[in-house]
Design a protein around this motif. Sequence first.
Motif, PDB file in Angstrom:
ATOM      1  N   ALA A  45       0.801  -1.184  -0.153  1.00 53.22           N
ATOM      2  CA  ALA A  45       0.249   0.085  -0.046  1.00 53.22           C
ATOM      3  C   ALA A  45       0.794   1.503  -0.218  1.00 53.22           C
ATOM      4  O   ALA A  45       1.621   1.372   0.978  1.00 53.22           O
ATOM      5  N   ARG A  46       0.473   2.229  -0.943  1.00 53.02           N
ATOM      6  CA  ARG A  46       1.265   3.418  -1.057  1.00 53.02           C
ATOM      7  C   ARG A  46       0.444   4.530  -0.954  1.00 53.02           C
ATOM      8  O   ARG A  46      -0.511   4.688  -1.961  1.00 53.02           O
ATOM      9  N   ALA A  47       0.784   5.699  -0.373  1.00 51.68           N
ATOM     10  CA  ALA A  47      -0.070   6.890  -0.418  1.00 51.68           C
ATOM     11  C   ALA A  47       0.098   7.199  -2.036  1.00 51.68           C
ATOM     12  O   ALA A  47       1.433   7.523  -2.525  1.00 51.68           O
ATOM     13  N   MET A  48      -0.851   8.061  -2.634  1.00 51.93           N
ATOM     14  CA  MET A  48      -0.843   8.533  -3.959  1.00 51.93           C
ATOM     15  C   MET A  48      -0.462   9.740  -3.841  1.00 51.93           C
ATOM     16  O   MET A  48      -0.620  10.480  -2.755  1.00 51.93           O
ATOM     17  N   GLN A  49       0.709  10.030  -4.996  1.00 50.68           N
ATOM     18  CA  GLN A  49       1.111  11.624  -5.046  1.00 50.68           C
ATOM     19  C   GLN A  49      -0.091  12.291  -5.823  1.00 50.68           C
ATOM     20  O   GLN A  49      -0.676  11.553  -6.881  1.00 50.68           O
ATOM     21  N   MET A  50      -0.128  13.432  -5.702  1.00 51.48           N
ATOM     22  CA  MET A  50      -1.181  14.397  -6.318  1.00 51.48           C
ATOM     23  C   MET A  50      -0.860  15.582  -6.830  1.00 51.48           C
ATOM     24  O   MET A  50       0.221  16.189  -6.207  1.00 51.48           O
ATOM     25  N   GLY A  51      -1.493  16.089  -7.632  1.00 51.86           N
ATOM     26  CA  GLY A  51      -1.187  17.391  -8.372  1.00 51.86           C
ATOM     27  C   GLY A  51      -2.450  18.146  -8.451  1.00 51.86           C
ATOM     28  O   GLY A  51      -3.663  17.422  -8.118  1.00 51.86           O
ATOM     29  N   CYS A  52      -2.536  19.350  -8.233  1.00 54.15           N
ATOM     30  CA  CYS A  52      -3.681  20.274  -8.235  1.00 54.15           C
ATOM     31  C   CYS A  52      -3.386  21.466  -9.260  1.00 54.15           C
ATOM     32  O   CYS A  52      -2.269  22.105  -9.218  1.00 54.15           O
ATOM     33  N   TYR A  53      -4.370  21.867 -10.255  1.00 58.48           N
ATOM     34  CA  TYR A  53      -4.380  22.731 -11.167  1.00 58.48           C
ATOM     35  C   TYR A  53      -5.486  23.394 -11.287  1.00 58.48           C
ATOM     36  O   TYR A  53      -6.881  23.126 -11.776  1.00 58.48           O
ATOM     37  N   GLY A  54      -5.441  24.743 -10.915  1.00 58.32           N
ATOM     38  CA  GLY A  54      -6.673  25.680 -10.996  1.00 58.32           C
ATOM     39  C   GLY A  54      -6.674  26.680 -12.090  1.00 58.32           C
ATOM     40  O   GLY A  54      -5.788  27.406 -12.486  1.00 58.32           O
ATOM     41  N   ILE A  55      -7.756  27.120 -12.824  1.00 58.27           N
ATOM     42  CA  ILE A  55      -7.760  28.411 -13.413  1.00 58.27           C
ATOM     43  C   ILE A  55      -9.055  28.989 -12.804  1.00 58.27           C
ATOM     44  O   ILE A  55     -10.079  28.378 -12.853  1.00 58.27           O
ATOM     45  N   GLY A  56      -8.901  30.195 -13.155  1.00 54.03           N
ATOM     46  CA  GLY A  56      -9.962  31.183 -12.345  1.00 54.03           C
ATOM     47  C   GLY A  56     -10.953  31.676 -13.928  1.00 54.03           C
ATOM     48  O   GLY A  56     -10.520  32.610 -14.370  1.00 54.03           O
ATOM     49  N   VAL A  57     -11.663  30.734 -14.298  1.00 53.95           N
ATOM     50  CA  VAL A  57     -12.513  30.973 -15.469  1.00 53.95           C
ATOM     51  C   VAL A  57     -13.270  32.180 -15.488  1.00 53.95           C
ATOM     52  O   VAL A  57     -12.902  33.172 -16.416  1.00 53.95           O
ATOM     53  N   SER A  58     -13.720  32.865 -14.586  1.00 53.32           N
ATOM     54  CA  SER A  58     -14.491  33.889 -14.405  1.00 53.32           C
ATOM     55  C   SER A  58     -13.414  35.159 -14.572  1.00 53.32           C
ATOM     56  O   SER A  58     -13.744  36.275 -15.013  1.00 53.32           O
ATOM     57  N   ARG A  59     -12.573  34.930 -13.629  1.00 53.90           N
ATOM     58  CA  ARG A  59     -11.499  36.149 -13.543  1.00 53.90           C
ATOM     59  C   ARG A  59     -10.705  36.081 -14.864  1.00 53.90           C
ATOM     60  O   ARG A  59     -10.268  37.546 -15.004  1.00 53.90           O
ATOM     61  N   ILE A  60     -10.579  35.226 -15.544  1.00 53.61           N
ATOM     62  CA  ILE A  60      -9.939  35.421 -16.889  1.00 53.61           C
ATOM     63  C   ILE A  60     -10.673  36.645 -17.868  1.00 53.61           C
ATOM     64  O   ILE A  60     -10.100  37.393 -18.271  1.00 53.61           O
ATOM     65  N   VAL A  61     -12.003  36.758 -17.721  1.00 52.39           N
ATOM     66  CA  VAL A  61     -12.850  37.618 -18.357  1.00 52.39           C
ATOM     67  C   VAL A  61     -12.302  38.989 -17.855  1.00 52.39           C
ATOM     68  O   VAL A  61     -12.229  40.023 -18.740  1.00 52.39           O
ATOM     69  N   ALA A  62     -12.172  39.330 -16.534  1.00 48.07           N
ATOM     70  CA  ALA A  62     -11.972  40.402 -16.131  1.00 48.07           C
ATOM     71  C   ALA A  62     -10.368  40.712 -16.188  1.00 48.07           C
ATOM     72  O   ALA A  62      -9.942  41.932 -16.884  1.00 48.07           O
ATOM     73  N   ALA A  63      -9.593  39.940 -16.385  1.00 43.46           N
ATOM     74  CA  ALA A  63      -8.264  40.157 -16.551  1.00 43.46           C
ATOM     75  C   ALA A  63      -8.062  40.324 -17.822  1.00 43.46           C
ATOM     76  O   ALA A  63      -7.249  41.413 -18.293  1.00 43.46           O
ATOM     77  N   ALA A  64      -8.493  39.792 -18.884  1.00 45.11           N
ATOM     78  CA  ALA A  64      -8.401  40.047 -20.449  1.00 45.11           C
ATOM     79  C   ALA A  64      -8.895  41.604 -20.578  1.00 45.11           C
ATOM     80  O   ALA A  64      -8.403  42.162 -21.518  1.00 45.11           O
ATOM     81  N   ILE A  65      -9.905  42.105 -20.001  1.00 42.96           N
ATOM     82  CA  ILE A  65     -10.262  43.375 -20.363  1.00 42.96           C
ATOM     83  C   ILE A  65      -9.366  44.556 -19.555  1.00 42.96           C
ATOM     84  O   ILE A  65      -9.108  45.490 -20.336  1.00 42.96           O
ATOM     85  N   GLU A  66      -8.672  44.017 -18.535  1.00 39.19           N
ATOM     86  CA  GLU A  66      -7.723  44.756 -17.937  1.00 39.19           C
ATOM     87  C   GLU A  66      -6.630  45.006 -18.946  1.00 39.19           C
ATOM     88  O   GLU A  66      -5.953  45.999 -19.149  1.00 39.19           O
ATOM     89  N   GLN A  67      -6.297  44.055 -19.744  1.00 40.69           N
ATOM     90  CA  GLN A  67      -5.199  44.049 -20.721  1.00 40.69           C
ATOM     91  C   GLN A  67      -5.785  44.835 -21.822  1.00 40.69           C
ATOM     92  O   GLN A  67      -4.710  45.048 -22.770  1.00 40.69           O
ATOM     93  N   ASN A  68      -6.896  44.717 -22.403  1.00 41.90           N
ATOM     94  CA  ASN A  68      -7.474  45.127 -23.799  1.00 41.90           C
ATOM     95  C   ASN A  68      -8.518  45.837 -23.671  1.00 41.90           C
ATOM     96  O   ASN A  68      -9.758  45.500 -23.743  1.00 41.90           O
ATOM     97  N   HIS A  69      -8.449  47.373 -23.575  1.00 40.43           N
ATOM     98  CA  HIS A  69      -9.271  48.151 -23.208  1.00 40.43           C
ATOM     99  C   HIS A  69      -8.961  49.735 -23.957  1.00 40.43           C
ATOM    100  O   HIS A  69      -7.677  49.669 -23.948  1.00 40.43           O
TER     101      HIS A  69
END
Length: 564
Positions: free
Chosen positions: A432-456
């Motif tokens: 028995a071996r404890a599994m190794q884990m990875g975690c990967y997050g993206i702020g989907v709604s935050r991308i919308v605001a960030a894109a506007i901050e960069q493109n306006h």
Amino acid sequence: MRLSRFHLATVKEVPADAEIASHRLMLRAGMLRKLGAGLYSWTPLGLRVLRKVENAVREEMDAAGAIEMLMPSIQPRELWEETGRWEKFGGQLLKLVDRKGAEYCYGPTHEEVVTDFARNELRSYKQLPLNVYQIQTKFRDEIRPRFGIMRAREFLMKDAYSFHVDAADLDREYGNMYRAYERIFTRLGLRFRAVSADSGAIGGSKSHEFHVLADSGEDTIAFSNASDYAANVELAEAVALDAPSTLPGTESELVDTPTQKTIVQVADFLGVEPSQCVKTLVVKSGAGHLFALCVRGDHEVNVVKAAKILGFAGDMVFASDDEIRAEGSEPGFVGPFHLENSMPIKVDRSASKLQRFVCGGNMPGKHWSGATWEGVPHEVVDLRSVVEGDASPDGRGTLEIARGIEVGHVFQLGDKYAEAMGATVLDEQGKARAMQMGCYGIGVSRIVAAAIEQNHDESGIRWPEGMAPWQVAVCLINPKNDAEVAAAATALYEELLGRGIDACLDDRGLRAGQMFADIELIGIPHRVVVSERGLGTGTFEYKSRAGGEAEALDREALLVRLTA
């Protein structure tokens, strides 16, 4: 989509608390409507953009081999108790009690839930690796929600979790997700940087943040102008700088500085540069142990680096005046000499290069001039914050400093959650071996605001092609209600749809000025005007939202332009 049948409600005035461009423009364009503090309804227009981002994320995650699932947003306390995060996560965790008195939280993240899923589903290394993801609403009870959806309490997030039999396989998948994130943000047309980062409350070891570059960003990142090196300034390595011109003389001298305490005051009084001075700060650990931190006078101590070097579990605390005096020194006049018997001394790399310097004399109204490090027991460490123009740590180019908006984060969690929750599989030896884990997050709604901050600009949003609610707006200018003009506009609109171009037909009957202002405000990349005048010459008026003058193009040239 015919805009006469679509809910498009632009406004001129926005609330005073709309402080940043994305918040103002999303309200003006009619993409959002506020329900409560940090809570927003996405209008049909806003949802079209949100779905464009969501679809790009989903398609790239699927292409990278991740499998979509959906987990409950309401999570039982017992799972969070297993990892110790029920209390540790802090006030952002919204806690609930049902009618039976059972306690739950509204999920801000799903490490516990997915680990519970894995420990009940996975038995053998043969079932690994596994990478599952979801796109789901999260809730974090921000103490001060602000900036619209940039820091909302409720938000849409893509969170993925991978499971592995060993660290080598985790590292492989981490690289796979890193590259998938690069494809996602490139596909969405964003200027971004991936930076080495701290894992924060999620925990784990290796970690990278993905930042959209924008002046309004809350994070500061350092990156090389000649390589891929980039890091949050809290973690960016500061190379040792060459020492400035050394102070004259060959002897150390204790000089009077009656009221001069700050580096600037001392440097001006003695006629030296701040870079020829050493600044000494005294900090203490949670256990009450004192440490002296020394940097050049023109540099700042990086408190995150210092806390890691000193092994502080919490925030670094500066020693009080009484604590400094108790060690035989004097606030405002602290220097490294004669402190070694009372506290360890940590010296930044660049400060250690100084041959002779000015520093505190550890007594009221006194500083040493022409001091050296000889006879001062100390450890040389990377202690300062990087500055613009520093050499890049990888030896390629120099560092630039920019503001960034975090929109994604990838972590190597290791076995932190698997060990705490007993998530094991049998390896090839049947152990028995404890599994190794990875975690990967993206702020989907935050991308919308960030894109506007960069493109306006002053007229409104300038969406990248991959995020715009529509790629093309066909504008019908027809004050005489000429059936031929209406038919031509409809025919062009339908042809664009038939060619796979996401187009809308603005048939609302507005005057040209108001119509064009709306189209520019909501940021549609391409505008095509169909009018009686254009029909008479066999042309359409084309204008790009990216800039440039309007052009008269015939049908063939227009289609080439829109399909290029």
